[in-house]
Design an enzyme around this catalytic site. Structure first.
Site, short mmCIF file in Angstrom:
data_model
loop_
_atom_site.label_atom_id
_atom_site.label_comp_id
_atom_site.label_asym_id
_atom_site.label_seq_id
_atom_site.Cartn_x
_atom_site.Cartn_y
_atom_site.Cartn_z
N MET A 48 0.90 -0.88 -0.47
CA MET A 48 0.00 0.38 0.30
C MET A 48 0.93 1.00 0.39
O MET A 48 0.52 2.31 0.12
CB MET A 48 -0.57 0.09 1.18
CG MET A 48 -2.19 -0.71 1.24
SD MET A 48 -3.42 -1.49 2.01
CE MET A 48 -2.22 -0.20 3.71
N LEU A 61 5.97 2.97 1.96
CA LEU A 61 7.44 1.98 1.94
C LEU A 61 8.80 1.72 2.72
O LEU A 61 8.94 2.91 3.50
CB LEU A 61 8.45 1.75 0.67
CG LEU A 61 7.20 1.49 -0.67
CD1 LEU A 61 8.11 0.94 -1.90
CD2 LEU A 61 6.27 0.04 0.05
N HIS A 62 8.91 1.51 3.80
CA HIS A 62 9.84 1.18 5.21
C HIS A 62 10.47 -0.32 4.57
O HIS A 62 10.77 -0.57 3.52
CB HIS A 62 9.03 1.30 5.99
CG HIS A 62 8.21 0.56 6.14
ND1 HIS A 62 8.35 -0.86 6.34
CD2 HIS A 62 7.11 0.52 6.52
CE1 HIS A 62 7.11 -1.75 6.91
NE2 HIS A 62 6.12 -0.87 6.92
N HIS A 111 9.41 -2.90 3.87
CA HIS A 111 8.93 -3.71 2.33
C HIS A 111 10.10 -4.44 1.74
O HIS A 111 10.08 -4.81 0.55
CB HIS A 111 8.57 -2.44 1.77
CG HIS A 111 7.35 -1.91 2.83
ND1 HIS A 111 6.51 -0.82 3.12
CD2 HIS A 111 5.51 -2.17 2.19
CE1 HIS A 111 5.61 -0.74 3.78
NE2 HIS A 111 4.62 -1.51 3.28
N GLN A 133 -10.85 -2.40 2.21
CA GLN A 133 -9.76 -2.83 3.37
C GLN A 133 -9.82 -2.01 4.70
O GLN A 133 -9.33 -2.42 5.21
CB GLN A 133 -8.71 -3.96 3.16
CG GLN A 133 -7.44 -2.61 2.95
CD GLN A 133 -6.40 -3.88 2.76
OE1 GLN A 133 -5.96 -4.08 1.59
NE2 GLN A 133 -5.46 -4.15 3.55
N SER A 152 5.57 0.22 10.64
CA SER A 152 4.60 0.17 10.24
C SER A 152 4.95 0.98 9.57
O SER A 152 4.81 2.04 10.42
CB SER A 152 3.64 -0.25 11.76
OG SER A 152 2.81 0.21 11.25
N ARG A 186 1.98 2.98 9.75
CA ARG A 186 1.60 3.61 10.93
C ARG A 186 2.27 3.93 11.46
O ARG A 186 1.28 4.91 12.30
CB ARG A 186 -0.08 2.57 11.31
CG ARG A 186 -1.20 2.16 10.44
CD ARG A 186 -2.55 2.03 10.85
NE ARG A 186 -3.83 1.85 9.54
CZ ARG A 186 -3.71 1.02 8.75
NH1 ARG A 186 -2.88 -0.72 8.99
NH2 ARG A 186 -4.48 0.41 7.75
P1 AMP Z 1 0.78 -3.48 3.59
O1 AMP Z 1 1.47 -2.34 2.54
O2 AMP Z 1 1.43 -2.68 4.92
O3 AMP Z 1 0.21 -3.66 2.78
O4 AMP Z 1 2.20 -3.92 3.76
C1 AMP Z 1 2.61 -4.94 2.37
C2 AMP Z 1 3.72 -6.32 2.90
O5 AMP Z 1 5.06 -5.63 3.78
C3 AMP Z 1 2.98 -6.76 3.82
O6 AMP Z 1 2.74 -8.20 3.26
C4 AMP Z 1 3.27 -7.05 5.35
O7 AMP Z 1 3.02 -7.67 5.88
C5 AMP Z 1 5.00 -6.65 4.30
N1 AMP Z 1 5.07 -6.01 5.51
C6 AMP Z 1 5.13 -4.69 6.27
N2 AMP Z 1 5.45 -4.84 7.74
C7 AMP Z 1 6.31 -5.36 7.75
C8 AMP Z 1 7.73 -5.41 8.47
N3 AMP Z 1 8.18 -4.85 9.06
N4 AMP Z 1 8.64 -6.75 8.32
C9 AMP Z 1 8.22 -7.61 7.37
N5 AMP Z 1 7.05 -7.25 6.67
C10 AMP Z 1 6.22 -6.30 6.44
#
Ligand code: AMP
Length: 278
Positions: A27, A30-31, A34, A58, A182, A184
């Site tokens: 989404m 990115l960190h 990701h 979602q 995260s 967030r």
């Molecule tokens: P999101 O952008 O939050 O939907 O996350 C995209 C993908 O990155 C999802 O598969 C998450 O589980 C993964 N993700 C998010 N934060 C982390 C983290 N700290 N460590 C590993 N994977 C992550």
């Protein structure tokens, strides 16, 4: 690195890429979490794709869809530096045109935990991931263990609906103090950021009990509750010690256990987990 918003262009760029294709759905904002998924895909696949789409379906009413961080320029720079080949940035109108009415509902494993706290969340997640798998047709798709129930739900969907893709789970990337990274976490003020490692402390304390022989799941849940309740800025939404496949709460632990929790700190809703393989 090719970047497109257009589905026809995505499909033709993808079709020209022979060999194993790995997809990382995101989404954006990115960190390092990701980045670890993209790096893993880069190491394992001939071609690496990513999607950036803040998926409205979602998010529940009153959740943070409108405020969700959006950092597209930085995201593209990071993906480029990590060696991604193809990035899709679809528009909400393309993903959900006016007469859209086909949804994927995963049943039992989507009901407890996040499913109970966020009605409709996994319907949105399953539907967008199914669409991304159809559009990219990857051989492998990479997801973070950070969202443990999401992985269980998506594995179920992939198996039940015969998607020809291998789901790859990647370990949770953490800050030095244990806080799971995260998008967030930007919602946390300074005092809240200091309080936030309480999630990992609670999980680690429960794991420690497991490691020293405790097999009563309620004792592990209590251990987590006690630590969360001792942090004045934190309020518990749920703590869980569940079967990692069914996500049913355990009483006695025989083999594997998924310890997980959701906690509110200020306006951030944080989740974290530790999977104990038994
Ligand atoms: P999101 O952008 O939050 O939907 O996350 C995209 C993908 O990155 C999802 O598969 C998450 O589980 C993964 N993700 C998010 N934060 C982390 C983290 N700290 N460590 C590993 N994977 C992550």
């Amino acid at each position: 690195m090719k970047v497109t918003e257009d589905l026809a262009e995505l499909r033709s760029l993808r079709a020209a890429m022979n060999g194993v294709f790995g997809l990382v759905p995101t989404m954006g904002a990115l960190h390092a979490g990701h980045a670890s998924l993209v790096s893993r895909a880069r190491a394992e696949c001939r071609h690496v794709g990513a999607s950036i789409f803040v998926n409205p379906s979602q998010f529940g009413p009153g959740e943070d869809f409108n405020n969700y961080p959006r950092t597209l320029e930085q995201d593209l720079a990071l993906l480029e530096s990590l060696g991604a080949d193809l990035v899709w940035i679809p528009s909400p109108e393309m993903i959900y045109p006016p007469n859209f009415q086909s949804w994927i509902t995963v049943e039992d494993v989507a009901r407890p935990l996040e499913g109970a706290s966020r009605p409709g969340h996994f319907r949105g997640v399953a539907t967008i991931v199914a669409k991304l798998l159809n559009c990219f047709q990857p051989e492998r798709a990479y997801f973070g263990q950070k969202d443990a129930q999401q992985l269980v739900v998506l594995r179920r969907m992939v198996q039940d609906l015969n998607f020809p893709v291998q789901v790859v789970a990647c370990p949770t990337v953490r800050e030095p103090d244990g806080l799971a990274i995260s998008s967030r976490n930007v919602y946390l003020g300074p005092a809240e950021r200091e309080a936030a490692p309480v999630l990992y402390r609670a999980l680690s304390a429960a794991k420690e009990k497991y490691d020293t022989g405790e097999r009563n799941a309620e004792v592990l849940r209590d251990t987590m509750r006690t630590i969360i309740r001792a942090e004045p800025l934190a309020s518990e939404e749920y703590v869980s010690a569940a079967d990692p496949e069914t996500l049913n709460e355990l009483q006695q632990i025989d083999g594997k256990v998924l310890l997980s929790l959701a906690v509110r700190i200020g306006r951030a809703r944080l989740i974290d987990n530790i999977l104990i393989e038994g």
